[in-house]
Design a protein around this motif. Structure first.
Motif, PDB file in Angstrom:
ATOM      1  N   ALA A   5       0.830  -1.205   0.000  1.00 38.64           N
ATOM      2  CA  ALA A   5       0.000   0.000   0.000  1.00 38.64           C
ATOM      3  C   ALA A   5       0.867   1.260   0.000  1.00 38.64           C
ATOM      4  N   ILE A   6       1.957   1.233   0.776  1.00 38.74           N
ATOM      5  CA  ILE A   6       2.860   2.386   0.815  1.00 38.74           C
ATOM      6  C   ILE A   6       3.541   2.578  -0.535  1.00 38.74           C
ATOM      7  N   LEU A   7       3.944   1.485  -1.165  1.00 35.65           N
ATOM      8  CA  LEU A   7       4.595   1.570  -2.465  1.00 35.65           C
ATOM      9  C   LEU A   7       3.639   2.113  -3.525  1.00 35.65           C
ATOM     10  N   LEU A   8       2.428   1.600  -3.560  1.00 34.75           N
ATOM     11  CA  LEU A   8       1.457   2.060  -4.561  1.00 34.75           C
ATOM     12  C   LEU A   8       1.145   3.541  -4.370  1.00 34.75           C
ATOM     13  N   ARG A   9       1.003   3.967  -3.131  1.00 32.09           N
ATOM     14  CA  ARG A   9       0.738   5.388  -2.881  1.00 32.09           C
ATOM     15  C   ARG A   9       1.933   6.239  -3.308  1.00 32.09           C
ATOM     16  N   ALA A  10       3.157   5.747  -3.089  1.00 28.13           N
ATOM     17  CA  ALA A  10       4.344   6.485  -3.509  1.00 28.13           C
ATOM     18  C   ALA A  10       4.396   6.631  -5.034  1.00 28.13           C
ATOM     19  N   LEU A  11       3.957   5.614  -5.753  1.00 22.08           N
ATOM     20  CA  LEU A  11       3.932   5.684  -7.216  1.00 22.08           C
ATOM     21  C   LEU A  11       2.926   6.730  -7.684  1.00 22.08           C
ATOM     22  N   PHE A  12       1.760   6.761  -7.042  1.00 24.46           N
ATOM     23  CA  PHE A  12       0.759   7.771  -7.386  1.00 24.46           C
ATOM     24  C   PHE A  12       1.286   9.172  -7.086  1.00 24.46           C
ATOM     25  N   ASP A  13       1.885   9.338  -5.915  1.00 21.52           N
ATOM     26  CA  ASP A  13       2.423  10.652  -5.546  1.00 21.52           C
ATOM     27  C   ASP A  13       3.492  11.108  -6.541  1.00 21.52           C
ATOM     28  N   ARG A  14       4.287  10.186  -7.048  1.00 22.95           N
ATOM     29  CA  ARG A  14       5.304  10.535  -8.030  1.00 22.95           C
ATOM     30  C   ARG A  14       4.663  10.988  -9.334  1.00 22.95           C
ATOM     31  N   ALA A  15       3.592  10.315  -9.744  1.00 20.02           N
ATOM     32  CA  ALA A  15       2.881  10.697 -10.967  1.00 20.02           C
ATOM     33  C   ALA A  15       2.332  12.116 -10.853  1.00 20.02           C
ATOM     34  N   VAL A  16       1.823  12.473  -9.683  1.00 23.12           N
ATOM     35  CA  VAL A  16       1.294  13.816  -9.454  1.00 23.12           C
ATOM     36  C   VAL A  16       2.421  14.841  -9.424  1.00 23.12           C
ATOM     37  N   GLU A  17       3.512  14.480  -8.768  1.00 24.34           N
ATOM     38  CA  GLU A  17       4.631  15.416  -8.586  1.00 24.34           C
ATOM     39  C   GLU A  17       5.194  15.907  -9.915  1.00 24.34           C
ATOM     40  N   VAL A  18       5.391  15.017 -10.868  1.00 29.37           N
ATOM     41  CA  VAL A  18       6.023  15.440 -12.127  1.00 29.37           C
ATOM     42  C   VAL A  18       5.096  16.291 -12.973  1.00 29.37           C
ATOM     43  N   ALA A  19       3.800  16.293 -12.663  1.00 32.44           N
ATOM     44  CA  ALA A  19       2.845  17.122 -13.404  1.00 32.44           C
ATOM     45  C   ALA A  19       2.577  18.454 -12.714  1.00 32.44           C
ATOM     46  N   ASP A  20       3.253  18.730 -11.603  1.00 32.52           N
ATOM     47  CA  ASP A  20       3.082  19.993 -10.882  1.00 32.52           C
ATOM     48  C   ASP A  20       3.599  21.141 -11.750  1.00 32.52           C
ATOM     49  N   PRO A  21       2.753  22.136 -12.068  1.00 32.05           N
ATOM     50  CA  PRO A  21       3.199  23.245 -12.904  1.00 32.05           C
ATOM     51  C   PRO A  21       4.440  23.970 -12.366  1.00 32.05           C
ATOM     52  N   MET A  22       4.613  24.018 -11.053  1.00 27.59           N
ATOM     53  CA  MET A  22       5.789  24.682 -10.495  1.00 27.59           C
ATOM     54  C   MET A  22       7.079  23.942 -10.843  1.00 27.59           C
ATOM     55  N   GLN A  23       6.944  22.667 -11.217  1.00 29.68           N
ATOM     56  CA  GLN A  23       8.116  21.879 -11.585  1.00 29.68           C
ATOM     57  C   GLN A  23       8.393  21.896 -13.086  1.00 29.68           C
ATOM     58  N   SER A  24       7.386  22.246 -13.883  1.00 31.80           N
ATOM     59  CA  SER A  24       7.532  21.981 -15.316  1.00 31.80           C
ATOM     60  C   SER A  24       7.147  23.120 -16.251  1.00 31.80           C
ATOM     61  N   LEU A  25       6.319  24.068 -15.819  1.00 31.63           N
ATOM     62  CA  LEU A  25       5.768  25.043 -16.761  1.00 31.63           C
ATOM     63  C   LEU A  25       6.797  26.047 -17.261  1.00 31.63           C
ATOM     64  N   ALA A  26       7.692  26.506 -16.387  1.00 32.32           N
ATOM     65  CA  ALA A  26       8.622  27.579 -16.763  1.00 32.32           C
ATOM     66  C   ALA A  26       9.463  27.238 -17.984  1.00 32.32           C
ATOM     67  N   HIS A  27       9.756  25.948 -18.182  1.00 36.17           N
ATOM     68  CA  HIS A  27      10.584  25.529 -19.323  1.00 36.17           C
ATOM     69  C   HIS A  27       9.903  25.818 -20.659  1.00 36.17           C
ATOM     70  N   HIS A  28       8.606  26.063 -20.634  1.00 32.52           N
ATOM     71  CA  HIS A  28       7.853  26.251 -21.881  1.00 32.52           C
ATOM     72  C   HIS A  28       7.434  27.705 -22.098  1.00 32.52           C
ATOM     73  N   LEU A  29       7.899  28.602 -21.225  1.00 30.17           N
ATOM     74  CA  LEU A  29       7.570  30.018 -21.380  1.00 30.17           C
ATOM     75  C   LEU A  29       8.624  30.713 -22.236  1.00 30.17           C
ATOM     76  N   PRO A  30       8.195  31.498 -23.229  1.00 30.51           N
ATOM     77  CA  PRO A  30       9.152  32.281 -24.024  1.00 30.51           C
ATOM     78  C   PRO A  30       9.614  33.494 -23.220  1.00 30.51           C
ATOM     79  N   PRO A  31      10.578  34.256 -23.711  1.00 31.85           N
ATOM     80  CA  PRO A  31      10.914  35.528 -23.055  1.00 31.85           C
ATOM     81  C   PRO A  31       9.665  36.396 -22.920  1.00 31.85           C
ATOM     82  N   ARG A  32       9.596  37.172 -21.859  1.00 30.03           N
ATOM     83  CA  ARG A  32       8.400  37.985 -21.643  1.00 30.03           C
ATOM     84  C   ARG A  32       8.212  38.964 -22.797  1.00 30.03           C
TER      85      ARG A  32
END
Length: 419
Positions: A5-32
């Protein structure tokens, strides 16, 4: 090995983490841009996306609509919370203000649109004379019908003044960059949030055929809209010529990240796909058989195996219980497995909301039905009533995350160990 159960929950949490906009969105923003920049957005992840934009650009002008409880602190962008999955008056008024913000922009201006799952309900501007109450009734009927997300969004587009490219058309001739988080099978940008910045070649007749298929009656105002010319913007329309649509986060990325973590734990991984659709309980039957077949081929001491899948399942509601597609899948899976030793599973929505309940989904294991019986719970009766959330709340197994601030659709993982 880590507790299943702990392992499965950790896998779900990892799936959510990599989709967090604070982790990934800035790489796709052009210069202001040098000219005026207006930030708009809608969806369960949109406030987090706006937060990420200002972390990169600094204070910005704009307005974003998100689900109640999903707001984030922003410096200049106004965040408005409204109802989801059934729209409300707050969403209606906020959408009108968003359209006012886009009115009068020029080719020297830039609009940054932040779109994620949930935008269909949060962007509310009914076409014709359809009232909010009528729109709510149609939405409720669609959600209970068993229609796929694509079918629901086709109907929504043709009953709206903002969906199906119409929001982007309202900003013309300004330049627009629409950054999207996909929550739809197949990652079709026209279906994310009903495609407010994406053209669509479906017709009112297509929408009417879907409504007829699922036996959904329309008020006269909505019938009148479908009888007339659609406001949905065709893909080649000039008003979309200044728009760039980019999906920067998708279910496949989250499933891949979970798979990598599983391999780090020494598991073998099978991915069934990130775009599964269908009735939750029927898919559960198929997956239970897949897990049993896999276990039957395993020998004592074999490496445990993980079966991963994504997509968006549906529930045709016939009962009066409280449930969602992920919890119903988990309940149906437990019933099909009948306590098979060595098989555990998790099914959750990555936005933290399964159906309309503030519950992400559920965990099951070999003891799920036994524990339920000890709590006086009848699994078959709960499934018949579509009461999966009630079942897991009373017998244990609920996964409650609170707002995850992202949304890349369903996450399902079945851990299979030698019997």
């Amino acid at each position: 090995m880590t507790d299943p159960a702990i392992l499965l929950r950790a896998l779900f949490d990892r799936a959510v983490e990599v989709a967090d906009p604070m982790q990934s969105l800035a790489h796709h923003l052009p210069p202001r841009p040098k000219g005026r920049l207006v930030v708009i957005g809608a969806g369960k992840a949109s406030a987090r996306m706006a937060e990420a934009v200002e972390a990169h650009y600094g204070p910005c002008e704009g307005l974003v609509i998100t689900r109640y409880g999903y707001a984030r602190p922003c410096q200049g962008i106004e965040i408005i919370e409204a109802a989801h999955p059934v729209p409300d008056d707050t969403g209606l008024k906020a959408t009108a203000r968003m359209l006012d913000l886009l009115n009068g922009l020029t080719e020297n201006d830039t609009v940054l649109a932040l779109i994620s799952g949930g935008a269909s309900a949060l962007l509310v501007q009914p076409a014709g004379t359809i009232t909010l109450s009528e729109k709510q009734g149609i939405n409720t009927a669609l959600l209970a019908s068993g229609a796929t997300i694509g079918q629901m969004n086709t109907v929504r587009k043709h009953l709206s003044r903002v969906k199906g490219g119409q929001l982007a058309a309202a900003a013309y001739p300004a330049q627009m960059l629409s950054l999207m988080i996909s929550d739809v099978p197949g990652d079709d940008p026209a279906m994310i949030g009903s495609g407010p910045t994406v053209g669509d070649d479906s017709t009112p007749q297509d929408a009417r055929a879907i409504l007829d298929r699922f036996g959904i009656a329309l008020p006269a105002s909505a019938q009148s809209v479908l009888d007339g010319p659609t406001g949905v913007v065709l893909p080649g329309d000039e008003r979309l010529s200044t728009v760039q649509n980019v999906i920067y986060a998708a279910p496949s990325q989250s499933l891949d990240a979970a798979a990598d973590l599983a391999k780090d734990h020494g598991l073998r991984v099978t991915l069934l796909g990130d775009a599964l659709e269908g009735e939750a309980r029927e898919i559960a039957k198929d997956h239970a058989q897949t897990a049993r077949d896999l276990q039957n081929r395993m020998q004592p001491g074999d490496t445990p195996h993980l079966i991963l899948s994504g997509g968006e399942l549906t529930v045709t509601r016939t009962g009066d219980g409280i449930g969602g597609p992920n919890a119903e899948y988990a309940l149906a899976l437990a019933i099909e497995l009948q306590g098979a030793p060595g098989i555990h599973a998790i099914a959750c929505d990555t936005d933290g909301v399964d159906g309309a309940a503030e519950v992400a989904g559920a965990l099951i294991g070999p003891d799920t039905l036994t524990m339920a019986a000890a709590h006086g719970q009848d699994a078959q009766a709960a499934l018949a009533r579509n009461d999966s959330h009630g079942f897991f709340e009373r017998s244990g197994g609920q996964v409650i995350t609170g707002p995850t601030l992202t949304n890349v659709n369903d996450f399902r993982a079945i851990l299979v160990m030698p019997a």
